[in-house]
Motif scaffolding. Structure first.
Motif, PDB file in Angstrom:
ATOM      1  N   VAL A  99       0.831  -1.205   0.000  1.00  0.00           N
ATOM      2  CA  VAL A  99       0.000   0.000   0.000  1.00  0.00           C
ATOM      3  C   VAL A  99       0.863   1.252   0.000  1.00  0.00           C
ATOM      4  O   VAL A  99       0.536   2.252  -0.640  1.00  0.00           O
ATOM      5  N   TRP A 100       1.994   1.215   0.726  1.00  0.00           N
ATOM      6  CA  TRP A 100       2.926   2.352   0.655  1.00  0.00           C
ATOM      7  C   TRP A 100       3.306   2.604  -0.806  1.00  0.00           C
ATOM      8  O   TRP A 100       3.400   3.752  -1.251  1.00  0.00           O
ATOM      9  N   GLY A 101       3.561   1.541  -1.541  1.00  0.00           N
ATOM     10  CA  GLY A 101       3.954   1.692  -2.938  1.00  0.00           C
ATOM     11  C   GLY A 101       2.860   2.302  -3.793  1.00  0.00           C
ATOM     12  O   GLY A 101       3.146   2.924  -4.821  1.00  0.00           O
ATOM     13  N   GLU A 102       1.597   2.120  -3.386  1.00  0.00           N
ATOM     14  CA  GLU A 102       0.494   2.733  -4.113  1.00  0.00           C
ATOM     15  C   GLU A 102       0.304   4.194  -3.715  1.00  0.00           C
ATOM     16  O   GLU A 102      -0.048   5.029  -4.546  1.00  0.00           O
ATOM     17  N   MET A 103       0.544   4.501  -2.435  1.00  0.00           N
ATOM     18  CA  MET A 103       0.355   5.864  -1.960  1.00  0.00           C
ATOM     19  C   MET A 103       1.468   6.793  -2.405  1.00  0.00           C
ATOM     20  O   MET A 103       1.252   7.976  -2.645  1.00  0.00           O
ATOM     21  N   VAL A 104       2.690   6.251  -2.488  1.00  0.00           N
ATOM     22  CA  VAL A 104       3.876   7.081  -2.682  1.00  0.00           C
ATOM     23  C   VAL A 104       4.598   6.629  -3.940  1.00  0.00           C
ATOM     24  O   VAL A 104       5.018   5.471  -4.024  1.00  0.00           O
ATOM     25  N   ARG A 105       4.779   7.511  -4.896  1.00  0.00           N
ATOM     26  CA  ARG A 105       5.491   7.168  -6.112  1.00  0.00           C
ATOM     27  C   ARG A 105       6.861   7.834  -6.180  1.00  0.00           C
ATOM     28  O   ARG A 105       7.668   7.473  -7.013  1.00  0.00           O
ATOM     29  N   ASP A 106       7.100   8.843  -5.343  1.00  0.00           N
ATOM     30  CA  ASP A 106       8.425   9.442  -5.254  1.00  0.00           C
ATOM     31  C   ASP A 106       9.340   8.449  -4.538  1.00  0.00           C
ATOM     32  O   ASP A 106       9.073   8.040  -3.405  1.00  0.00           O
ATOM     33  N   GLU A 107      10.416   8.044  -5.216  1.00  0.00           N
ATOM     34  CA  GLU A 107      11.256   6.956  -4.685  1.00  0.00           C
ATOM     35  C   GLU A 107      11.899   7.314  -3.369  1.00  0.00           C
ATOM     36  O   GLU A 107      12.036   6.467  -2.481  1.00  0.00           O
ATOM     37  N   ARG A 108      12.309   8.575  -3.192  1.00  0.00           N
ATOM     38  CA  ARG A 108      12.923   8.983  -1.933  1.00  0.00           C
ATOM     39  C   ARG A 108      11.915   8.904  -0.789  1.00  0.00           C
ATOM     40  O   ARG A 108      12.236   8.449   0.307  1.00  0.00           O
ATOM     41  N   LEU A 109      10.694   9.318  -1.055  1.00  0.00           N
ATOM     42  CA  LEU A 109       9.650   9.264  -0.039  1.00  0.00           C
ATOM     43  C   LEU A 109       9.269   7.824   0.271  1.00  0.00           C
ATOM     44  O   LEU A 109       8.984   7.476   1.425  1.00  0.00           O
ATOM     45  N   LEU A 110       9.271   6.961  -0.744  1.00  0.00           N
ATOM     46  CA  LEU A 110       8.952   5.555  -0.524  1.00  0.00           C
ATOM     47  C   LEU A 110      10.021   4.895   0.353  1.00  0.00           C
ATOM     48  O   LEU A 110       9.704   4.062   1.211  1.00  0.00           O
ATOM     49  N   ARG A 111      11.288   5.269   0.148  1.00  0.00           N
ATOM     50  CA  ARG A 111      12.338   4.716   1.002  1.00  0.00           C
ATOM     51  C   ARG A 111      12.123   5.137   2.456  1.00  0.00           C
ATOM     52  O   ARG A 111      12.340   4.355   3.383  1.00  0.00           O
ATOM     53  N   ARG A 112      11.698   6.366   2.653  1.00  0.00           N
ATOM     54  CA  ARG A 112      11.395   6.804   4.015  1.00  0.00           C
ATOM     55  C   ARG A 112      10.206   6.028   4.586  1.00  0.00           C
ATOM     56  O   ARG A 112      10.187   5.690   5.771  1.00  0.00           O
ATOM     57  N   ALA A 113       9.234   5.738   3.737  1.00  0.00           N
ATOM     58  CA  ALA A 113       8.083   4.956   4.193  1.00  0.00           C
ATOM     59  C   ALA A 113       8.512   3.570   4.656  1.00  0.00           C
ATOM     60  O   ALA A 113       8.106   3.102   5.728  1.00  0.00           O
ATOM     61  N   TYR A 114       9.339   2.902   3.876  1.00  0.00           N
ATOM     62  CA  TYR A 114       9.797   1.571   4.249  1.00  0.00           C
ATOM     63  C   TYR A 114      10.672   1.619   5.501  1.00  0.00           C
ATOM     64  O   TYR A 114      10.611   0.724   6.355  1.00  0.00           O
ATOM     65  N   SER A 115      11.496   2.658   5.634  1.00  0.00           N
ATOM     66  CA  SER A 115      12.350   2.780   6.811  1.00  0.00           C
ATOM     67  C   SER A 115      11.505   3.002   8.059  1.00  0.00           C
ATOM     68  O   SER A 115      11.725   2.361   9.092  1.00  0.00           O
ATOM     69  N   LEU A 116      10.540   3.913   7.975  1.00  0.00           N
ATOM     70  CA  LEU A 116       9.669   4.160   9.122  1.00  0.00           C
ATOM     71  C   LEU A 116       8.879   2.916   9.480  1.00  0.00           C
ATOM     72  O   LEU A 116       8.721   2.575  10.657  1.00  0.00           O
ATOM     73  N   ASP A 117       8.402   2.213   8.477  1.00  0.00           N
ATOM     74  CA  ASP A 117       7.655   0.980   8.702  1.00  0.00           C
ATOM     75  C   ASP A 117       8.504  -0.034   9.464  1.00  0.00           C
ATOM     76  O   ASP A 117       8.053  -0.647  10.443  1.00  0.00           O
ATOM     77  N   GLY A 118       9.747  -0.205   9.035  1.00  0.00           N
ATOM     78  CA  GLY A 118      10.627  -1.171   9.695  1.00  0.00           C
ATOM     79  C   GLY A 118      10.972  -0.780  11.113  1.00  0.00           C
ATOM     80  O   GLY A 118      11.012  -1.629  12.015  1.00  0.00           O
ATOM     81  N   VAL A 119      11.223   0.506  11.358  1.00  0.00           N
ATOM     82  CA  VAL A 119      11.588   0.964  12.700  1.00  0.00           C
ATOM     83  C   VAL A 119      10.414   0.806  13.665  1.00  0.00           C
ATOM     84  O   VAL A 119      10.571   0.324  14.792  1.00  0.00           O
TER      85      VAL A 119
END
Length: 424
Positions: free
Chosen positions: A134-154
């Motif tokens: 779902v993050w990948g659907e909400m966010v298409r800017d790659e830098r922002l998506l990396r932040r999404a995955y990092s926040l998710d993992g933390v």
């Protein structure tokens, strides 16, 4: 349903429409996973009076949960989150409740406890892989998506650390089975809130997108490579937990010391994950992944040289610094390699590799401890991540001509991730 930001930051991420609501709901459900293992183990031990039975029950529950994860994720990709997750979470929560009722009092039948545990493990909802899709659907800017995955993992790391503390608070007031019931309530309510998000409702299943053209149904080597690295990281981490316990016992420290050292590992992982998400890397995720896994392996080699608990805690914290970045980058790489309709399964394969590797690593460390000094044992644990990184590099190859169609989003995602001059 896409969003971008000229100032990609964690604050910008949470300003994406519906991001906070969706993420909070998913994390409420995922808190259940931080409680359930300890709660079920304590409940089974109290009900049967046997640690061996409790260990066996947890082994089969974990095996069903981990190894069937890609199959459950395939249901999400095929039918959509709403149609698949609601019955899955309802069945899982119902089985956990049945487990709590069955094992509420001592003397419960072992066969019934084991059967319910197996059934519950088979129905565990893949909330983590679904949230990342779902993050990948909400966010298409790659830098922002990396932040999404990092926040998710933390945040997931924090949930798994805090989960046992919640169980400890519950058992002060009620039987351990009450914590299992609480886990059921969390996963059911969190899943219902998650699927009610407009973002989740807008994610169409793979069948609805099939008309866009025939694509590979599996990411091939591009997906297998991050899965291999994730397995290597899991092997290393599974071994570290047991090796820290053995180190503390060898140096005549109590269980409290073990908790502090493992807390240092989690703290290092959280800090590394946040920093990884905040930095605008020039190297693509595919280039960073083997370096992060290799760095993890090297720091674990250094941990084998520790001569005291304080030194070990520092070394383990340094190793943890590479854990969340390595896993986040593995998820990003797998996501980029996944063809349309395979995104949830791609994340599930990485998740399964980590968990399966952790289980094998713990078992392997148990066989090594007592046969080898702890220094070489730490070296073997680090070697698992190093070997995985080397396998990744050796099997690297140029992307296929159709690789830029890896996602159903006009191929933009793959174009971004393959650009070495863009942040990873």
């Amino acid at each position: 349903m896409s969003a971008s930001s000229s100032r990609p930051s964690y604050a910008a991420l949470l300003r994406v429409p519906h991001a906070r609501r969706t993420f909070l709901a998913a994390m409420t459900g995922r808190l259940s996973y931080g409680l359930v293992s300890l709660a079920m183990m304590l409940t089974t031990t109290r009900a049967t009076g046997s640690y061996a039975v409790a260990g066996t029950v947890m082994a089969v529950f974990g095996a069903m949960s981990v190894f069937l994860s890609p199959a459950r994720a395939a249901l999400i990709d095929r039918y959509g989150a709403r149609r698949a997750l609601i019955p899955m979470a309802s069945l899982y929560a119902g089985l956990l409740t049945l487990f709590a009722v069955t094992a509420w009092r001592p003397g419960a039948p072992v066969a019934a406890i084991g059967a319910v545990a197996v059934a519950a493990g088979a129905c565990t909802p893949p909330l983590g892989p679904t949230m990342r899709a779902v993050w990948g659907e909400m966010v298409r800017d790659e830098r922002l998506l990396r932040r999404a995955y990092s926040l998710d993992g933390v945040v997931e790391e924090i949930l798994f650390v805090s989960g046992p503390l919640v169980v400890g608070a519950v058992v002060q007031l009620a039987p351990p089975a009450a914590a299992v019931a609480l886990s059921a309530l969390l996963v059911w309510s969190g899943t219902l809130a998650f699927v009610s998000s407009p973002v989740v409702a807008g994610v169409r299943p793979a069948a609805a997108r099939a008309a866009r053209g025939g694509r590979r149904r599996w990411g091939g080597r591009g997906l297998a490579r991050p899965v291999v690295v994730a397995a290597g990281v899991g092997l290393s981490l599974g071994a570290v937990d047991l090796l820290v316990m053995a180190f503390a016992e060898q140096h005549r420290h109590g269980a409290g010391a073990v908790a502090w050292v493992l807390a240092a590992l989690s703290l290092g992982s959280a800090l590394g994950g946040l920093l990884n998400g905040a930095v605008d890397w020039r190297a693509a995720p595919e280039a960073r992944l083997p370096l992060l896994a290799g760095a993890l392996g090297l720091t674990l080699l250094g941990a084998g040289l520790a001569d005291g608990l304080g030194t070990l805690a520092v070394a383990v914290a340094c190793a943890g610094f590479f854990v969340a970045p390595a896993l986040t980058t593995a998820y990003l790489t797998a996501d980029a390699a996944a063809p349309p309709g395979f995104r949830t399964r791609a994340g599930a394969w990485v998740n399964t590799a980590v968990n399966a590797g952790s289980s094998v690593g713990a078992a392997g460390a148990g066989l090594l401890v007592g046969r080898l000094p702890l220094g070489p044992c730490f070296a073997v644990s680090g070697a698992a991540a190093l070997v995985a990184a080397l396998v990744y590099v050796r099997n690297a190859r140029a992307p296929r001509p159709d690789a830029d169609a890896g996602h159903g989003a006009d191929g933009a995602w793959s174009a971004v991730t393959e650009g070495a001059q863009l942040p990873g």
